[in-house]
Design an enzyme around this catalytic site. Structure first.
Site, mmCIF file in Angstrom:
data_model
loop_
_atom_site.group_PDB
_atom_site.id
_atom_site.type_symbol
_atom_site.label_atom_id
_atom_site.label_comp_id
_atom_site.label_asym_id
_atom_site.label_seq_id
_atom_site.Cartn_x
_atom_site.Cartn_y
_atom_site.Cartn_z
ATOM 1 N N LYS A 118 -11.942 -11.119 23.444
ATOM 2 C CA LYS A 118 -10.720 -11.685 24.012
ATOM 3 C C LYS A 118 -11.064 -12.487 25.249
ATOM 4 O O LYS A 118 -11.836 -12.032 26.088
ATOM 5 C CB LYS A 118 -9.772 -10.545 24.400
ATOM 6 C CG LYS A 118 -8.505 -10.997 25.088
ATOM 7 C CD LYS A 118 -7.504 -11.449 24.072
ATOM 8 C CE LYS A 118 -6.282 -12.064 24.715
ATOM 9 N NZ LYS A 118 -6.526 -13.417 25.252
ATOM 10 N N LYS A 140 -15.033 -15.941 25.646
ATOM 11 C CA LYS A 140 -14.683 -17.075 26.512
ATOM 12 C C LYS A 140 -15.037 -18.364 25.810
ATOM 13 O O LYS A 140 -16.023 -18.427 25.050
ATOM 14 C CB LYS A 140 -15.443 -17.009 27.846
ATOM 15 C CG LYS A 140 -14.711 -17.698 28.982
ATOM 16 C CD LYS A 140 -13.482 -16.889 29.402
ATOM 17 C CE LYS A 140 -12.766 -17.522 30.593
ATOM 18 N NZ LYS A 140 -11.681 -16.658 31.072
ATOM 19 N N THR A 185 -1.795 -13.224 35.951
ATOM 20 C CA THR A 185 -3.038 -13.149 36.726
ATOM 21 C C THR A 185 -2.737 -13.120 38.219
ATOM 22 O O THR A 185 -3.262 -12.272 38.956
ATOM 23 C CB THR A 185 -3.968 -14.325 36.391
ATOM 24 O OG1 THR A 185 -4.203 -14.356 34.981
ATOM 25 C CG2 THR A 185 -5.293 -14.179 37.109
ATOM 26 N N ASN A 242 -2.340 -22.510 38.339
ATOM 27 C CA ASN A 242 -1.442 -21.418 37.966
ATOM 28 C C ASN A 242 -1.677 -20.171 38.804
ATOM 29 O O ASN A 242 -0.741 -19.606 39.384
ATOM 30 C CB ASN A 242 -1.623 -21.100 36.483
ATOM 31 C CG ASN A 242 -0.870 -19.845 36.065
ATOM 32 O OD1 ASN A 242 -1.447 -18.769 35.992
ATOM 33 N ND2 ASN A 242 0.413 -19.980 35.810
ATOM 34 N N SER A 288 -2.067 -10.418 28.361
ATOM 35 C CA SER A 288 -2.447 -10.947 27.050
ATOM 36 C C SER A 288 -2.513 -9.814 26.029
ATOM 37 O O SER A 288 -2.114 -9.974 24.873
ATOM 38 C CB SER A 288 -3.810 -11.655 27.130
ATOM 39 O OG SER A 288 -3.660 -12.990 27.565
#
Length: 441
Positions: A96, A132, A216, A247, A375
């Site tokens: 992930k 990633k 995050t 973000n 997530s």
């Protein structure tokens, strides 16, 4: 010298030993992120007295796919873009991790980021391994059509190794819910059915989760609150600076501001801005969305990266890229808390300097794990066909982040080490337990 200080010196020396030659940029030594994480893993496995095989399995991704993506540009010509997807380890579950679009993407960077993702998942107790991806591109140079074609082309190349039980991409640097929307649509077309659990960070209408965009940054703030409590500090009235205003940086600044923290300075790729009485964060977010940078806002004082790290504040939040807190900037930091919202923002030399100055560092593999946590929540909602409210998501995130912080802090106290080493010890210990349960070691 106390026992803990002696132990921290020993760890610092361990990390310096056998470190390879570093890249030098503008007179500052930079570190290869893959080599940094490998050395941290080696120290952790030795401290835990684990079999050598644990380190051998952990030190490199099990798979790195390198792809070339042709894109027809708006002028009719074709450009080839190079991309990567790294899948580190699946001992705890499917891999992930995010996908970044950036001109500085390298294979070693993507490999390191996938290993860090494995560490984050293990610390949070999430059933994932680390993945990633990245494409070498400046997305600002592409039109919307070109960006969509690039995004879809990347998924066409990754499709054989993707899926909700295999590998699950998400947003990262310069990627957005819209890009995730194009990607999940392309994957669904290739499979001939809707598979929403394959990608997280999607638009809400396509199965995205409430609270994912802010996750995050919200997680960063939760860990800052936890660190402040351990230090006997109240957030309200404290001061902060933030490097990076994408973000993560903007959400972190906004949430700190809402908690009564004065955010005095912000620096992004276009420049920086400072005000001694605190910045109007909501207005600054709107300004940056319009202009592409915080620089020049309202005629306020400009601010450089160097000035940001040396600022007389309580909290420093690096929320940009790797290699920001170095041998040059680390010694200038006098903040009480450094919260690593970015991945790998600190070199070993920078870390040693902060430890010497008594700075409490919340390491990246703990600090910015809120994104992968929500997530995971999104993936759970997709696979169970349930929907959680934003309040439910935020409450669950708060619980998970605080529990993880407490686990790392407890390890720190038990071993008399730094928060960074403690985070690796917690992660590696849990991964090793899974390896043993599967009969790998």
């Amino acid at each position: 010298m106390t026992q803990q200080e002696h132990r921290q010196e020993e760890v610092a020396e361990d990390l310096k030993q056998e470190m390879p030659a570093k890249e030098v940029k503008n007179g500052v030594e930079l570190s290869n992120p893959l080599e940094i994480v490998q050395r941290m893993l080696e120290v952790a496995t030795q401290e835990l007295e684990l079999p050598q095989g644990v380190y051998e399995i952990l030190k490199k991704p099990k798979r790195i796919l390198k792809v070339s993506i042709p894109v027809r540009m708006d002028d009719g010509t074709y450009r080839e873009f190079e991309g990567y997807r790294s899948q580190h380890l699946d001992v705890l579950g499917p891999t992930k991790g995010g996908v970044r679009f950036h001109p500085g993407v390298t294979e070693d960077e993507v490999a390191a980021l996938s290993i860090w993702m494995s560490m984050k998942a293990a610390i949070l107790g999430i059933p994932y391994g680390g993945g990633k991806g990245g494409i070498i591109v400046n997305p600002k140079e592409l039109s919307e059509r070109e960006l969509e074609e690039l995004s879809r082309g990347f998924i066409r190349e990754l499709e054989p190794i993707m899926g909700p039980e295999k590998d699950i991409p998400a947003p990262d640097v310069n990627t957005t819910p819209q890009i995730m929307g194009w990607m999940i649509d392309e994957f669904s077309r290739l499979k001939g059915k809707n598979v929403p659990g394959t990608i997280t960070g999607k638009p809400l209408i396509l199965g995205g989760s409430e609270g994912r965009v802010e996750a995050t940054g919200r997680g960063v703030v939760f860990t800052i609150e936890d660190a402040a409590k351990k230090l006997g500090l109240e957030l309200e009235g404290m001061t902060a600076v933030v490097q990076g205003f994408g973000n993560v940086g903007s959400i972190t600044a906004k949430l700190l501001h809402e908690r009564g923290v004065k955010v005095l300075g912000i620096v992004d790729a276009g420049g920086g801005v400072y005000h001694k009485d605190g910045l109007p964060i909501e207005e600054l977010i709107g300004y940056a969305q319009t202009t592409g940078t915080v620089a020049g806002y309202n005629g306020f004082e400009s601010l450089s990266n160097e000035e940001l790290f040396a600022a007389d504040v309580d909290i420093v939040v690096p929320a940009a890229l790797e290699n920001q807190i170095t041998s040059a900037t680390g010694p200038t930091i006098r903040a009480k808390i450094v919260a690593e919202a970015a991945n790998g923002p600190t070199t070993p030399d920078g870390n040693a300097a902060m430890e010497k100055n008594g700075v409490t560092v919340i390491p990246d593999i703990l600090c910015n794990a809120g994104g992968v946590t929500v997530s995971y929540f999104e993936w759970v909602q997709n696979t169970t066909h349930l929907r959680w409210t934003e309040q439910e998501v935020n409450e669950r995130l708060h619980t998970e982040m605080t529990d993880a912080f407490d686990d790392v802090y407890e390890m720190k106290e038990q071993k008399g080490c730094t928060m960074r080493e403690a985070a690796y010890l917690v992660a590696v210990e849990r991964i090793a337990q899974a390896m043993e349960a599967r009969g790998w070691i």
